[in-house]
Write a protein that holds these residues in place. Sequence first.
Motif, PDB file in Angstrom:
ATOM      1  N   GLY A  95     -25.010 -17.263  -0.791  1.00  0.00           N
ATOM      2  CA  GLY A  95     -24.990 -16.838  -2.370  1.00  0.00           C
ATOM      3  C   GLY A  95     -23.566 -16.972  -2.806  1.00  0.00           C
ATOM      4  O   GLY A  95     -23.329 -17.280  -4.101  1.00  0.00           O
ATOM      5  N   PHE A  96     -22.441 -16.413  -2.405  1.00  0.00           N
ATOM      6  CA  PHE A  96     -21.101 -16.292  -2.687  1.00  0.00           C
ATOM      7  C   PHE A  96     -20.662 -17.710  -2.608  1.00  0.00           C
ATOM      8  O   PHE A  96     -19.771 -18.091  -3.585  1.00  0.00           O
ATOM      9  N   ALA A  97     -21.047 -18.578  -1.865  1.00  0.00           N
ATOM     10  CA  ALA A  97     -20.527 -19.933  -1.702  1.00  0.00           C
ATOM     11  C   ALA A  97     -21.101 -20.631  -2.938  1.00  0.00           C
ATOM     12  O   ALA A  97     -20.508 -21.581  -3.718  1.00  0.00           O
ATOM     13  N   THR A  98     -22.487 -20.276  -3.338  1.00  0.00           N
ATOM     14  CA  THR A  98     -23.086 -20.978  -4.596  1.00  0.00           C
ATOM     15  C   THR A  98     -22.148 -20.774  -5.647  1.00  0.00           C
ATOM     16  O   THR A  98     -22.034 -21.549  -6.612  1.00  0.00           O
ATOM     17  N   LEU A  99     -21.906 -19.491  -5.774  1.00  0.00           N
ATOM     18  CA  LEU A  99     -21.253 -18.941  -7.070  1.00  0.00           C
ATOM     19  C   LEU A  99     -19.903 -19.685  -7.047  1.00  0.00           C
ATOM     20  O   LEU A  99     -19.272 -19.932  -8.140  1.00  0.00           O
ATOM     21  N   ALA A 100     -19.000 -19.793  -6.071  1.00  0.00           N
ATOM     22  CA  ALA A 100     -17.892 -20.456  -6.012  1.00  0.00           C
ATOM     23  C   ALA A 100     -18.144 -22.085  -6.361  1.00  0.00           C
ATOM     24  O   ALA A 100     -17.319 -22.546  -7.247  1.00  0.00           O
ATOM     25  N   CYS A 101     -19.157 -22.539  -6.156  1.00  0.00           N
ATOM     26  CA  CYS A 101     -19.408 -24.072  -6.522  1.00  0.00           C
ATOM     27  C   CYS A 101     -19.557 -23.928  -7.736  1.00  0.00           C
ATOM     28  O   CYS A 101     -19.038 -24.874  -8.493  1.00  0.00           O
ATOM     29  N   LEU A 102     -20.463 -23.141  -8.331  1.00  0.00           N
ATOM     30  CA  LEU A 102     -20.630 -23.205  -9.860  1.00  0.00           C
ATOM     31  C   LEU A 102     -19.571 -23.074 -10.669  1.00  0.00           C
ATOM     32  O   LEU A 102     -19.348 -23.520 -11.727  1.00  0.00           O
ATOM     33  N   SER A 103     -18.690 -22.209 -10.136  1.00  0.00           N
ATOM     34  CA  SER A 103     -17.386 -21.731 -10.915  1.00  0.00           C
ATOM     35  C   SER A 103     -16.447 -22.929 -11.042  1.00  0.00           C
ATOM     36  O   SER A 103     -15.910 -23.245 -12.067  1.00  0.00           O
ATOM     37  N   ALA A 104     -16.356 -23.540  -9.883  1.00  0.00           N
ATOM     38  CA  ALA A 104     -15.552 -24.950  -9.883  1.00  0.00           C
ATOM     39  C   ALA A 104     -16.048 -25.882 -10.593  1.00  0.00           C
ATOM     40  O   ALA A 104     -15.219 -26.689 -11.508  1.00  0.00           O
ATOM     41  N   ALA A 105     -17.378 -26.093 -10.507  1.00  0.00           N
ATOM     42  CA  ALA A 105     -18.026 -27.284 -11.296  1.00  0.00           C
ATOM     43  C   ALA A 105     -17.791 -26.925 -13.118  1.00  0.00           C
ATOM     44  O   ALA A 105     -17.698 -27.942 -13.873  1.00  0.00           O
ATOM     45  N   MET A 106     -17.662 -25.696 -13.472  1.00  0.00           N
ATOM     46  CA  MET A 106     -17.509 -25.396 -14.902  1.00  0.00           C
ATOM     47  C   MET A 106     -16.365 -25.503 -15.257  1.00  0.00           C
ATOM     48  O   MET A 106     -15.944 -26.048 -16.293  1.00  0.00           O
ATOM     49  N   THR A 107     -15.162 -25.623 -14.455  1.00  0.00           N
ATOM     50  CA  THR A 107     -13.925 -25.788 -14.735  1.00  0.00           C
ATOM     51  C   THR A 107     -13.523 -27.270 -14.540  1.00  0.00           C
ATOM     52  O   THR A 107     -12.600 -27.758 -15.390  1.00  0.00           O
ATOM     53  N   VAL A 108     -14.246 -28.014 -13.981  1.00  0.00           N
ATOM     54  CA  VAL A 108     -13.889 -29.411 -14.100  1.00  0.00           C
ATOM     55  C   VAL A 108     -14.904 -30.185 -14.937  1.00  0.00           C
ATOM     56  O   VAL A 108     -14.811 -31.312 -14.951  1.00  0.00           O
ATOM     57  N   LYS A 109     -15.527 -29.507 -15.778  1.00  0.00           N
ATOM     58  CA  LYS A 109     -16.585 -30.183 -16.573  1.00  0.00           C
ATOM     59  C   LYS A 109     -15.551 -30.972 -17.764  1.00  0.00           C
ATOM     60  O   LYS A 109     -16.382 -32.199 -18.199  1.00  0.00           O
ATOM     61  N   GLU A 110     -14.461 -30.955 -17.884  1.00  0.00           N
ATOM     62  CA  GLU A 110     -13.510 -31.808 -18.595  1.00  0.00           C
ATOM     63  C   GLU A 110     -12.882 -32.971 -17.795  1.00  0.00           C
ATOM     64  O   GLU A 110     -12.356 -33.758 -18.155  1.00  0.00           O
ATOM     65  N   GLY A 111     -12.965 -32.803 -16.435  1.00  0.00           N
ATOM     66  CA  GLY A 111     -12.487 -33.892 -15.495  1.00  0.00           C
ATOM     67  C   GLY A 111     -13.633 -34.999 -15.199  1.00  0.00           C
ATOM     68  O   GLY A 111     -14.591 -35.092 -15.958  1.00  0.00           O
ATOM     69  N   PRO A 112     -13.159 -35.369 -14.144  1.00  0.00           N
ATOM     70  CA  PRO A 112     -14.190 -36.779 -13.598  1.00  0.00           C
ATOM     71  C   PRO A 112     -15.794 -36.040 -13.487  1.00  0.00           C
ATOM     72  O   PRO A 112     -15.910 -35.033 -12.858  1.00  0.00           O
ATOM     73  N   LEU A 113     -16.899 -36.714 -14.185  1.00  0.00           N
ATOM     74  CA  LEU A 113     -18.188 -36.370 -14.035  1.00  0.00           C
ATOM     75  C   LEU A 113     -18.785 -36.380 -12.462  1.00  0.00           C
ATOM     76  O   LEU A 113     -19.311 -35.483 -12.204  1.00  0.00           O
TER      77      LEU A 113
END
Length: 189
Positions: A70-88
């Motif tokens: 669960g904590f790893a899932t949240l970390a991946c989602l947080s990181a995905a949100m921050t790179v939304k302006e970066g490479p798809l």
Amino acid sequence: MSASSPTTQIPGRLIPGRLRQQAITALIPFFTDAGTDPTLARGIARDILEDYHPATPKELQLAAQIIALGFATLACLSAAMTVKEGPLNEMLRLQKYAIALDRASQKATRTLEARRRERSRQPQKMTPENTAWDDGVFQSAIRLALDRMSEANVRLATVAAALEPSEPKLKLLSAEPMTKAVLGRRKRY
């Protein structure tokens, strides 16, 4: 197991202290960062694990896996949100990791619920497969969760470093004195 813990004890199937400590130790990295005291992280891990009220080694194992995934899932989602302006493709990769981790967590949750139902119906007929700690599965799940969380945290740190303060867009060389006339003009806007 603490005396205040409301768990059902199955004859001959108590959770050894070493397994409890192994589960808590495996969860500590999910609660630590640069400023967190390891003793505090250990207490947090212990308390969250106890909220699952594990009564067998297998239930303890599954609860620890659910927490880590669960904590790893949240970390991946947080990181995905921050790179939304970066490479798809990077954002999609992190989202794919989050989905896979969530599926593994849901599978462990369903298994935990099945073990609890079985234990509540016929505790004397519990088999070793349903109550025994599976160290291989446990280590694999924890390693996967740690790897994915570390990758997400590295990505978050990279994004944070790229957001260094830049020069202000407007340089103020002089300022207008605050008079009643200036304040009156500013009220209109």
